[in-house]
Design a protein around this motif. Structure first.
Motif, PDB file in Angstrom:
ATOM      1  N   VAL A   1       9.304   1.152   0.512  1.00  0.00           N
ATOM      2  CA  VAL A   1       9.438   2.077  -0.530  1.00  0.00           C
ATOM      3  C   VAL A   1       8.029   2.572  -0.992  1.00  0.00           C
ATOM      4  O   VAL A   1       7.251   1.518  -1.509  1.00  0.00           O
ATOM      5  CB  VAL A   1      10.346   1.731  -1.711  1.00  0.00           C
ATOM      6  CG1 VAL A   1       9.906   2.930  -2.835  1.00  0.00           C
ATOM      7  CG2 VAL A   1      11.537   1.427  -1.337  1.00  0.00           C
ATOM      8  N   VAL A   2       7.433   3.711  -0.461  1.00  0.00           N
ATOM      9  CA  VAL A   2       5.980   3.948  -0.714  1.00  0.00           C
ATOM     10  C   VAL A   2       5.811   4.873  -1.873  1.00  0.00           C
ATOM     11  O   VAL A   2       6.617   6.068  -1.999  1.00  0.00           O
ATOM     12  CB  VAL A   2       5.511   4.417   0.659  1.00  0.00           C
ATOM     13  CG1 VAL A   2       6.054   5.283   1.379  1.00  0.00           C
ATOM     14  CG2 VAL A   2       4.028   4.685   0.369  1.00  0.00           C
ATOM     15  N   LEU A   3       5.174   4.549  -3.011  1.00  0.00           N
ATOM     16  CA  LEU A   3       4.831   5.520  -3.948  1.00  0.00           C
ATOM     17  C   LEU A   3       3.396   6.289  -3.960  1.00  0.00           C
ATOM     18  O   LEU A   3       2.495   5.459  -3.461  1.00  0.00           O
ATOM     19  CB  LEU A   3       4.950   4.574  -5.380  1.00  0.00           C
ATOM     20  CG  LEU A   3       6.217   3.846  -5.611  1.00  0.00           C
ATOM     21  CD1 LEU A   3       6.407   2.435  -4.974  1.00  0.00           C
ATOM     22  CD2 LEU A   3       6.467   3.869  -7.265  1.00  0.00           C
ATOM     23  N   CYS A   4       3.763   7.480  -4.139  1.00  0.00           N
ATOM     24  CA  CYS A   4       2.233   8.230  -3.870  1.00  0.00           C
ATOM     25  C   CYS A   4       1.848   8.969  -4.793  1.00  0.00           C
ATOM     26  O   CYS A   4       2.695   9.979  -5.376  1.00  0.00           O
ATOM     27  CB  CYS A   4       2.437   9.156  -2.509  1.00  0.00           C
ATOM     28  SG  CYS A   4       3.194   8.366  -0.866  1.00  0.00           S
TER      29      CYS A   4
ATOM     30  N   ARG B   1      10.553  -4.176  -1.775  1.00  0.00           N
ATOM     31  CA  ARG B   1       9.175  -3.996  -0.935  1.00  0.00           C
ATOM     32  C   ARG B   1       8.706  -2.776  -1.406  1.00  0.00           C
ATOM     33  O   ARG B   1       9.026  -1.664  -0.768  1.00  0.00           O
ATOM     34  CB  ARG B   1       9.316  -4.531   0.181  1.00  0.00           C
ATOM     35  CG  ARG B   1       9.448  -5.940   0.401  1.00  0.00           C
ATOM     36  CD  ARG B   1       9.922  -6.439   1.914  1.00  0.00           C
ATOM     37  NE  ARG B   1      10.719  -7.554   1.955  1.00  0.00           N
ATOM     38  CZ  ARG B   1      10.468  -8.860   1.875  1.00  0.00           C
ATOM     39  NH1 ARG B   1       8.798  -9.010   1.969  1.00  0.00           N
ATOM     40  NH2 ARG B   1      11.047  -9.749   1.600  1.00  0.00           N
ATOM     41  N   THR B   2       7.398  -2.558  -1.933  1.00  0.00           N
ATOM     42  CA  THR B   2       6.715  -1.398  -2.068  1.00  0.00           C
ATOM     43  C   THR B   2       5.436  -1.366  -1.929  1.00  0.00           C
ATOM     44  O   THR B   2       4.855  -2.534  -1.516  1.00  0.00           O
ATOM     45  CB  THR B   2       6.762  -1.087  -3.714  1.00  0.00           C
ATOM     46  OG1 THR B   2       5.869  -2.212  -4.291  1.00  0.00           O
ATOM     47  CG2 THR B   2       8.190  -1.334  -4.065  1.00  0.00           C
ATOM     48  N   TYR B   3       4.741  -0.151  -1.555  1.00  0.00           N
ATOM     49  CA  TYR B   3       3.232  -0.115  -1.876  1.00  0.00           C
ATOM     50  C   TYR B   3       2.899   1.218  -2.422  1.00  0.00           C
ATOM     51  O   TYR B   3       3.738   2.272  -2.193  1.00  0.00           O
ATOM     52  CB  TYR B   3       2.684  -0.207  -0.284  1.00  0.00           C
ATOM     53  CG  TYR B   3       1.181  -0.246  -0.386  1.00  0.00           C
ATOM     54  CD1 TYR B   3       0.648  -1.702  -0.610  1.00  0.00           C
ATOM     55  CD2 TYR B   3       0.291   0.617  -0.362  1.00  0.00           C
ATOM     56  CE1 TYR B   3      -0.503  -1.896  -0.828  1.00  0.00           C
ATOM     57  CE2 TYR B   3      -1.053   0.347  -0.413  1.00  0.00           C
ATOM     58  CZ  TYR B   3      -1.489  -1.033  -0.563  1.00  0.00           C
ATOM     59  OH  TYR B   3      -2.680  -1.316  -1.033  1.00  0.00           O
ATOM     60  N   THR B   4       2.018   1.235  -3.166  1.00  0.00           N
ATOM     61  CA  THR B   4       1.480   2.459  -3.867  1.00  0.00           C
ATOM     62  C   THR B   4       0.150   2.989  -3.178  1.00  0.00           C
ATOM     63  O   THR B   4      -0.887   2.259  -3.062  1.00  0.00           O
ATOM     64  CB  THR B   4       1.063   2.246  -5.208  1.00  0.00           C
ATOM     65  OG1 THR B   4       2.513   1.859  -5.972  1.00  0.00           O
ATOM     66  CG2 THR B   4       0.811   3.431  -6.114  1.00  0.00           C
ATOM     67  N   LEU B   5       0.153   4.140  -2.914  1.00  0.00           N
ATOM     68  CA  LEU B   5      -0.956   4.914  -2.346  1.00  0.00           C
ATOM     69  C   LEU B   5      -1.386   5.995  -3.515  1.00  0.00           C
ATOM     70  O   LEU B   5      -0.582   6.771  -3.951  1.00  0.00           O
ATOM     71  CB  LEU B   5      -0.663   5.762  -0.907  1.00  0.00           C
ATOM     72  CG  LEU B   5       0.028   5.024   0.187  1.00  0.00           C
ATOM     73  CD1 LEU B   5       0.485   5.848   1.188  1.00  0.00           C
ATOM     74  CD2 LEU B   5      -1.068   4.012   0.765  1.00  0.00           C
ATOM     75  N   ASP B   6      -2.596   5.667  -3.770  1.00  0.00           N
ATOM     76  CA  ASP B   6      -2.993   6.122  -5.045  1.00  0.00           C
ATOM     77  C   ASP B   6      -4.245   7.045  -4.663  1.00  0.00           C
ATOM     78  O   ASP B   6      -5.278   6.614  -4.141  1.00  0.00           O
ATOM     79  CB  ASP B   6      -3.279   5.364  -6.116  1.00  0.00           C
ATOM     80  CG  ASP B   6      -3.600   5.884  -7.647  1.00  0.00           C
ATOM     81  OD1 ASP B   6      -4.318   6.756  -7.754  1.00  0.00           O
ATOM     82  OD2 ASP B   6      -2.643   5.406  -8.312  1.00  0.00           O
ATOM     83  N   GLY B   7      -4.248   8.328  -5.168  1.00  0.00           N
ATOM     84  CA  GLY B   7      -5.224   9.154  -4.586  1.00  0.00           C
ATOM     85  C   GLY B   7      -6.647   8.961  -4.644  1.00  0.00           C
ATOM     86  O   GLY B   7      -7.455   8.774  -3.481  1.00  0.00           O
ATOM     87  N   ASP B   8      -7.209   8.331  -5.930  1.00  0.00           N
ATOM     88  CA  ASP B   8      -8.557   7.618  -5.738  1.00  0.00           C
ATOM     89  C   ASP B   8      -8.812   6.577  -4.989  1.00  0.00           C
ATOM     90  O   ASP B   8     -10.043   6.542  -4.358  1.00  0.00           O
ATOM     91  CB  ASP B   8      -8.723   7.370  -7.244  1.00  0.00           C
ATOM     92  CG  ASP B   8      -9.249   8.546  -8.287  1.00  0.00           C
ATOM     93  OD1 ASP B   8      -9.388   9.585  -7.672  1.00  0.00           O
ATOM     94  OD2 ASP B   8      -9.339   8.159  -9.350  1.00  0.00           O
ATOM     95  N   ASN B   9      -7.742   5.880  -4.787  1.00  0.00           N
ATOM     96  CA  ASN B   9      -8.205   4.490  -4.101  1.00  0.00           C
ATOM     97  C   ASN B   9      -8.231   5.054  -2.739  1.00  0.00           C
ATOM     98  O   ASN B   9      -9.130   4.390  -1.652  1.00  0.00           O
ATOM     99  CB  ASN B   9      -6.808   3.638  -4.108  1.00  0.00           C
ATOM    100  CG  ASN B   9      -6.700   3.001  -5.448  1.00  0.00           C
ATOM    101  OD1 ASN B   9      -7.640   3.667  -6.298  1.00  0.00           O
ATOM    102  ND2 ASN B   9      -5.980   2.082  -5.751  1.00  0.00           N
TER     103      ASN B   9
END
Ligand SMILES: Nc1ncnc2c1ncn2[C@@H]1O[C@H](COP(=O)(O)OP(=O)(O)OP(=O)(O)O)[C@@H](O)[C@H]1O
Ligand SMILES: [Mg+2]
Length: 212
Positions: free
Chosen positions: A104-107, A60-68
């Motif tokens: 698991v958070v991808l930044c 289980r993941t989530y991506t936090l992306d700068g622009d978003n």
């Protein structure tokens, strides 16, 4: 008007479901994978490709992306050093919630200042934090420039642009270095996966990689 005064009349409500319980439910631990590097160094491309791979492994993941993030939570912030620091402070608090949720958070954030990255690490906890440096010569980044921002920054149309008119402080001791001008996206993803898979493993559970 919103006043930024601390309200002392708040009491923490202890939840009945803990991070540990959620991790057991999910079948893996939570973790932060922090991608830093110059604009166009490949942070988002690699983070999203890795997220798809982890999804296929039932992580289980989530991506936090700068622009978003700057479209919503941090849409009121610019790119001065102070605003960059506030941007990352808010992100660090969001990450804490994701960690608690067992994710698991991808930044993917340029995060050019060492002290800001250290602050994030301190807020989320050293043991939860994997720093991944997407290292790429600025000349290569300028050639890639998928958003055309280097070009605009060089014409002076964008101020405080990292790599042109604002500095990037390299990590001194990252957990992983990806030379993204030498590695393919797939090679970078594999390198991270090999490093990370043991870290999210719960004692006694089979490795997510064993299921494929
Ligand atoms: N080996 C590689 N690894 C990663 N990206 C690559 C590679 N080769 C070419 N690219 C391309 O480089 C570009 C990198 O852009 P990306 O948006 O991922 O960078 P970023 O670091 O997230 O930048 P920003 O900070 O502006 O969001 C993409 O267009 C990607 O396809
Ligand atoms: Mg990006």
């Amino acid at each position: 008007m919103i006043t930024r005064q601390r309200n002392n009349n708040v009491v923490w409500h202890r939840p009945l479901v803990t991070r540990q319980m959620r991790e057991v439910l999910n079948g893996h631990k939570s973790l932060v994978l922090w991608f830093t590097g110059l604009p166009s160094s490949g942070k988002s491309t690699i983070a999203h490709a890795l997220e798809k791979k982890l999804y296929d492994l039932k992580v289980r993941t989530y991506t936090l992306d700068g622009d978003n993030i700057r479209h919503g939570l941090c849409s009121d912030l610019g790119f001065s050093p102070e605003e960059r620091a506030e941007n990352l402070r808010r992100i660090a608090e969001v990450i804490k919630l994701f960690l608690d949720a067992g994710i698991v958070v991808l930044c993917a954030f340029v995060s050019p200042y060492k002290k800001d990255r250290e602050k994030v690490k301190k807020i989320v906890g050293n043991e939860n934090f994997v720093e991944i440096y997407c290292r790429c010569p600025v000349e290569v980044c300028k050639k890639r420039d998928p958003k055309g921002f280097y070009e605009k920054a060089e014409k002076g149309e964008i101020k405080n642009y990292t790599g042109v008119s604002a500095p990037y402080e390299e990590p001194e001791n990252p957990d992983l270095i990806l030379d993204t001008h030498l590695l393919t996206v797939e090679e970078s993803v594999e390198k991270i996966l090999n490093f990370v898979i043991d870290k999210i493993l719960l004692k006694g559970e089979p490795s997510p990689k064993a299921s494929v």
